[in-house]
Scaffold this motif. Structure first.
Motif, PDB file in Angstrom:
ATOM      1  N   SER A   1     -54.157 -25.809  35.278  1.00 43.38           N
ATOM      2  CA  SER A   1     -55.512 -25.625  34.790  1.00 43.38           C
ATOM      3  C   SER A   1     -55.919 -26.777  33.891  1.00 43.38           C
ATOM      4  O   SER A   1     -55.134 -27.286  33.105  1.00 43.38           O
ATOM      5  CB  SER A   1     -55.619 -24.305  34.009  1.00 43.38           C
TER       6      SER A   1
ATOM      7  N   ASP B   1     -53.133 -12.998  38.986  1.00 39.16           N
ATOM      8  CA  ASP B   1     -53.701 -14.086  39.783  1.00 39.16           C
ATOM      9  C   ASP B   1     -54.762 -13.574  40.756  1.00 39.16           C
ATOM     10  O   ASP B   1     -55.677 -14.303  41.126  1.00 39.16           O
ATOM     11  CB  ASP B   1     -52.591 -14.800  40.557  1.00 39.16           C
TER      12      ASP B   1
ATOM     13  N   LEU C   1     -61.732 -20.808  41.075  1.00 40.07           N
ATOM     14  CA  LEU C   1     -60.319 -20.561  41.341  1.00 40.07           C
ATOM     15  C   LEU C   1     -60.136 -20.028  42.759  1.00 40.07           C
ATOM     16  O   LEU C   1     -60.949 -19.239  43.234  1.00 40.07           O
ATOM     17  CB  LEU C   1     -59.752 -19.530  40.352  1.00 40.07           C
TER      18      LEU C   1
ATOM     19  N   THR D   1     -58.087 -17.601  44.888  1.00 37.95           N
ATOM     20  CA  THR D   1     -57.212 -16.454  44.706  1.00 37.95           C
ATOM     21  C   THR D   1     -56.652 -16.000  46.048  1.00 37.95           C
ATOM     22  O   THR D   1     -57.314 -16.127  47.083  1.00 37.95           O
ATOM     23  CB  THR D   1     -57.975 -15.275  44.060  1.00 37.95           C
TER      24      THR D   1
ATOM     25  N   SER E   1     -47.564 -17.229  47.695  1.00 36.72           N
ATOM     26  CA  SER E   1     -47.843 -17.766  46.364  1.00 36.72           C
ATOM     27  C   SER E   1     -46.713 -17.431  45.393  1.00 36.72           C
ATOM     28  O   SER E   1     -46.279 -18.280  44.599  1.00 36.72           O
ATOM     29  CB  SER E   1     -49.168 -17.202  45.833  1.00 36.72           C
TER      30      SER E   1
ATOM     31  N   GLU F   1     -54.056 -21.339  39.982  1.00 36.41           N
ATOM     32  CA  GLU F   1     -54.065 -20.073  40.715  1.00 36.41           C
ATOM     33  C   GLU F   1     -52.740 -19.332  40.651  1.00 36.41           C
ATOM     34  O   GLU F   1     -52.644 -18.191  41.115  1.00 36.41           O
ATOM     35  CB  GLU F   1     -54.447 -20.312  42.175  1.00 36.41           C
ATOM     36  N   ARG F   2     -51.703 -19.944  40.077  1.00 40.28           N
ATOM     37  CA  ARG F   2     -50.409 -19.257  39.958  1.00 40.28           C
ATOM     38  C   ARG F   2     -49.995 -19.052  38.498  1.00 40.28           C
ATOM     39  O   ARG F   2     -48.838 -18.729  38.222  1.00 40.28           O
ATOM     40  CB  ARG F   2     -49.315 -20.048  40.692  1.00 40.28           C
TER      41      ARG F   2
END
Length: 443
Positions: free
Chosen positions: A2, A75, A199, A201, A211, A345-346
């Motif tokens: 991020s 997430d 984001l 997802t 993921s 996203e993780r």
């Protein structure tokens, strides 16, 4: 990973963080509420100390077991939804405890509290990661861990006062009301990410599994897990259950002195936390040096205390508590590893995986210490000898060894990746000197 849009934190970022911090503080309050009412709980449920201890063990089991599922859900659904669900789940647990009249119902109530608690902290970490610039995140994370402990102070004083002045039902219904109030605050003021942040997802079960597999295969996640494991469990075990009997029964201190030392442990964590956060922000590729320092100090002071002939002198026990006070801030470095080595996203699943390490090690150590004490103390007596405590606390070396090997292994993998990208780390002494002179800390 991020990347917040602002170079400096905005006023909105601090507002969102304060709401998330309030939710975490109330979660800590719920977590500690039964512990400070232990005597009243034994009277209400006509239960012995072992049954009340079972509440704590089950709560820890639920908390640890839910970390990975919560991370995956985080997430998928975002911090706001998870913090809201956690607050309402804990409120339901406290309301059930208020009307509970038997041990099974009380256990169910604490399971709900553990489940809601499991949803909160990693969700707050995700909020911090999105709303604050990278170098600021370690400091804000440490401040969150530190300030969140005020919830425990509220449990220890106002809740106990309310319990003594009113009734069990009124006290825990009031606690449930605090959870509902936080839920309303979250709905009104908390947002997952700054405006304009997009984001990706996971959209289906297969993508969620993929993921999660990527999160686990990431060495940055694994070094975070082993960091959390190796730095957290000793201080947690001491503060949560076995420190007080070790000091009073094993070392012969008065209850007041032992309580003062446990308070000192919290104070040290409050002082050390921001310092660790600033060091991580200033030297982000040198975080493992802090981990090794905290581990070495913790193992060394325990070795001296356990090997001391007879009861340890008070100054040595004070030093033990001061060193253990660094364990909590040290464990937060694990989340920073996961944050910087995983994409946005993780972030939730990565933090969930990391959080498993310390709590599983703490739970296993709590059980192992108790088992050793029972084996070495015949007849079910709680009058444990100092030698029994020495043998029991020696189980910590197993978990320190596991954590150390894990950190070393995955640090080596990460440094190999950095080297392939052209980042060569100079010796620590050279790097610190260069950084203090305004040069590069990395090459």
């Amino acid at each position: 990973m991020s990347t917040p849009t602002a170079v400096r934190p905005t006023a909105r970022a601090y507002t969102v963080w304060l709401v998330a911090l309030a939710a975490y503080s109330v979660a800590v309050f719920h977590r500690a509420s039964l512990g400070v009412a232990g005597v009243e709980a034994q009277e209400r449920f006509t239960a012995g100390a072992s049954a009340i201890s079972l509440f704590l063990v089950l709560q820890l089991v639920v908390y640890a077991a839910m970390q990975v599922p919560v991370g995956v859900a985080l997430d998928r659904f975002g911090s706001r939804n998870l913090i809201l669900a956690g607050a309402l789940t804990m409120a339901a647990g406290q309301a059930l405890l208020a009307v509970a009249g038997d041990v099974p119902t009380a256990i169910a109530a604490r399971v709900l509290v553990g489940a809601g608690d499991a949803m909160t902290f990693v969700s707050v970490l995700r909020v911090i990661g999105f709303w604050f610039p990278g170098p600021t995140v370690p400091l804000i994370t440490q401040l969150t861990g530190m300030l969140g402990q005020f919830g425990q102070i509220v449990a220890a004083y106002p809740l106990v006062a309310l319990l003594h002045s009113t009734s069990w039902e009124s006290t825990f219904l009031g606690a449930a009301g605090a959870g509902v109030l936080v839920a309303v605050l979250v709905v009104v003021a908390l947002r997952d990410v700054p405006p304009g942040t997009e984001l990706a997802t996971p959209s289906g079960l297969a993508e969620v599994r993929h993921s999660l597999a990527l999160t686990w295969r990431e060495s940055g996640t694994r070094i975070g897990l082993y960091t959390h494991l190796v730095t957290q469990f000793s201080g947690t075990v001491f503060a949560l259950l076995w420190g007080y009997p070790f000091l009073v029964v094993g070392q012969g201190l008065s209850p007041a002195t032992a309580a003062g030392l446990l308070t000192l442990l919290v104070v040290v964590g409050i002082v050390v936390g921001p310092l660790v956060g600033r060091l991580c922000g200033r030297w982000p590729l040198r975080r493992s040096a802090l981990v090794f320092a905290i581990l070495a100090l913790t193992a060394a002071i325990w070795t001296v205390v356990l090997a001391w002939p007879g009861r340890a002198p008070l100054p040595l026990l004070v030093l033990l508590v001061v060193v253990l006070g660094t364990n909590g801030p040290g464990s937060m470095i694990g989340f920073d590893f996961a944050r910087t080595w995983n994409p946005a996203e993780r972030q939730g699943s990565a933090s969930g995986v990391v959080n498993v390490g310390g709590f599983v090690a703490s739970l296993l150590t709590i059980l192992a210490v108790g088992a050793v004490l029972d084996v070495l103390t015949p007849g079910g007596s709680t009058d444990y000898s100092l030698d029994a405590f020495r043998a029991a606390f020696a189980v910590q070396y197993v978990f320190w060894a596991i954590g150390l090997v894990g950190v070393l292994r995955h640090r080596r993998q990460l440094r190999a990746r950095l080297a392939r990208d052209g980042v060569v780390l100079a010796p620590l002494r050279v790097a610190v000197t260069a950084r203090l002179r305004g040069g590069s800390a990395y090459r």
